[in-house]
Design an enzyme around this catalytic site. Structure first.
Site, PDB file in Angstrom:
ATOM      1  N   ASP A   9       0.838  -1.192   0.000  1.00 36.80           N
ATOM      2  CA  ASP A   9       0.000   0.000   0.000  1.00 36.80           C
ATOM      3  C   ASP A   9       0.877   1.249   0.000  1.00 36.80           C
ATOM      4  O   ASP A   9       1.630   1.487   0.945  1.00 36.80           O
ATOM      5  CB  ASP A   9      -0.888  -0.034   1.240  1.00 36.80           C
ATOM      6  CG  ASP A   9      -1.836   1.132   1.357  1.00 36.80           C
ATOM      7  OD1 ASP A   9      -1.809   2.040   0.499  1.00 36.80           O
ATOM      8  OD2 ASP A   9      -2.614   1.149   2.330  1.00 36.80           O
ATOM      9  N   ASN A  23      -5.416  12.780 -10.993  1.00 33.06           N
ATOM     10  CA  ASN A  23      -6.076  13.238 -12.207  1.00 33.06           C
ATOM     11  C   ASN A  23      -5.839  14.742 -12.291  1.00 33.06           C
ATOM     12  O   ASN A  23      -5.403  15.370 -11.331  1.00 33.06           O
ATOM     13  CB  ASN A  23      -7.556  12.851 -12.250  1.00 33.06           C
ATOM     14  CG  ASN A  23      -8.362  13.499 -11.158  1.00 33.06           C
ATOM     15  OD1 ASN A  23      -8.335  14.720 -10.973  1.00 33.06           O
ATOM     16  ND2 ASN A  23      -9.100  12.684 -10.408  1.00 33.06           N
ATOM     17  N   GLY A  31      -8.671   4.866  -7.522  1.00 27.98           N
ATOM     18  CA  GLY A  31      -7.352   4.242  -7.514  1.00 27.98           C
ATOM     19  C   GLY A  31      -6.404   4.840  -6.493  1.00 27.98           C
ATOM     20  O   GLY A  31      -6.784   5.145  -5.357  1.00 27.98           O
ATOM     21  N   VAL A  32      -5.151   5.029  -6.916  1.00 26.51           N
ATOM     22  CA  VAL A  32      -4.118   5.593  -6.044  1.00 26.51           C
ATOM     23  C   VAL A  32      -4.537   6.970  -5.544  1.00 26.51           C
ATOM     24  O   VAL A  32      -4.390   7.288  -4.359  1.00 26.51           O
ATOM     25  CB  VAL A  32      -2.763   5.676  -6.799  1.00 26.51           C
ATOM     26  CG1 VAL A  32      -1.748   6.495  -6.027  1.00 26.51           C
ATOM     27  CG2 VAL A  32      -2.220   4.287  -7.072  1.00 26.51           C
ATOM     28  N   ASP A  33      -5.062   7.792  -6.434  1.00 28.64           N
ATOM     29  CA  ASP A  33      -5.460   9.154  -6.084  1.00 28.64           C
ATOM     30  C   ASP A  33      -6.483   9.160  -4.946  1.00 28.64           C
ATOM     31  O   ASP A  33      -6.321   9.867  -3.954  1.00 28.64           O
ATOM     32  CB  ASP A  33      -6.022   9.833  -7.333  1.00 28.64           C
ATOM     33  CG  ASP A  33      -6.166  11.340  -7.208  1.00 28.64           C
ATOM     34  OD1 ASP A  33      -5.517  11.944  -6.332  1.00 28.64           O
ATOM     35  OD2 ASP A  33      -6.897  11.913  -8.016  1.00 28.64           O
ATOM     36  N   SER A 121      -0.133   5.347 -14.539  1.00 28.90           N
ATOM     37  CA  SER A 121      -0.911   5.126 -15.775  1.00 28.90           C
ATOM     38  C   SER A 121      -1.212   3.663 -16.095  1.00 28.90           C
ATOM     39  O   SER A 121      -1.876   3.388 -17.088  1.00 28.90           O
ATOM     40  CB  SER A 121      -0.245   5.788 -16.993  1.00 28.90           C
ATOM     41  OG  SER A 121      -0.385   7.186 -16.945  1.00 28.90           O
ATOM     42  N   THR A 122      -0.765   2.716 -15.282  1.00 28.87           N
ATOM     43  CA  THR A 122      -0.957   1.299 -15.625  1.00 28.87           C
ATOM     44  C   THR A 122      -2.277   0.725 -15.117  1.00 28.87           C
ATOM     45  O   THR A 122      -2.562  -0.442 -15.371  1.00 28.87           O
ATOM     46  CB  THR A 122       0.207   0.431 -15.099  1.00 28.87           C
ATOM     47  OG1 THR A 122       0.224   0.506 -13.668  1.00 28.87           O
ATOM     48  CG2 THR A 122       1.538   0.885 -15.669  1.00 28.87           C
ATOM     49  N   GLY A 123      -3.079   1.537 -14.455  1.00 32.28           N
ATOM     50  CA  GLY A 123      -4.382   1.069 -13.984  1.00 32.28           C
ATOM     51  C   GLY A 123      -5.477   1.494 -14.939  1.00 32.28           C
ATOM     52  O   GLY A 123      -5.510   1.074 -16.092  1.00 32.28           O
ATOM     53  N   VAL A 124      -6.317   2.392 -14.477  1.00 33.50           N
ATOM     54  CA  VAL A 124      -7.465   2.837 -15.257  1.00 33.50           C
ATOM     55  C   VAL A 124      -7.048   3.545 -16.554  1.00 33.50           C
ATOM     56  O   VAL A 124      -7.814   3.587 -17.515  1.00 33.50           O
ATOM     57  CB  VAL A 124      -8.408   3.719 -14.395  1.00 33.50           C
ATOM     58  CG1 VAL A 124      -7.769   5.041 -14.063  1.00 33.50           C
ATOM     59  CG2 VAL A 124      -9.751   3.901 -15.058  1.00 33.50           C
TER      60      VAL A 124
END
Length: 171
Positions: A9, A23, A31-33, A121-124
């Site tokens: 985490d 974003n 997500g992370v944000d 950038s590797t998620g959504v």
């Protein structure tokens, strides 16, 4: 500089600076944000709102980075960067590399010696994981090694960890 990989985490990392895959609004999201805003508490959102009321009235452009307080996180700062959405028809790899470079520039300006990154950038945003890992590791390694003691990639799952391990080891 040591490059380390951790499966876990990002919000629990005891480092000088944690990088947020934000974003452009800087006002939280998924997500992370979302995790960083939830764990860090209202001070991060207040700092982001102040940025939006000033220099970043139209939002943070893709590939750039800006720092705020880390609120309740165990880090000193959060460095927000906006990754590109992957495109099969438009090479945006320079923008992805810029996220890592710009974040490290901000970290150096702050005097941070330890920095933790997610897989931007590797998620959504659908960036292919292996390519994203290669760009991340290559970009971080190309930075001035004397500025940082450790750059840590904090990966959410075993698949991401394996992709970054392959990028680090060259396998």
């Amino acid at each position: 500089m040591t490059v380390t990989l951790v499966r876990g985490d990002l919000t629990g990392q005891h480092v000088d600076a944690v990088v947020n895959a934000a974003n452009s609004s800087l006002l939280g999201g998924g997500g992370v944000d979302g995790a960083i805003h939830r764990a860090g508490g209202p001070d991060i959102l207040a700092a982001c709102r102040a940025l939006r009321a000033g220099r970043y009235g139209k939002g943070l452009p893709t590939g750039q980075a800006v720092a705020t307080t880390a609120g309740r996180l165990p880090a000193r700062w959060v460095i927000h960067t906006v990754g590109p959405v992957w495109s099969a028809s438009d090479d945006r790899s320079g923008l992805l590399a810029s996220c890592y470079r710009a974040s490290l520039e901000v970290a150096a300006e702050l005097g941070a010696r330890t920095v933790a990154f997610p897989a931007i950038s590797t998620g959504v945003y659908r960036w292919p994981l292996e390519d994203g890992a290669r760009i991340a590791v290559d970009t971080v390694r190309a930075q001035d090694a004397g500025r940082f003691d450790e750059v840590r990639f904090v990966l959410f799952d075993a698949t991401a960890h394996a992709a970054f391990e392959a990028a680090v080891t060259g396998r």
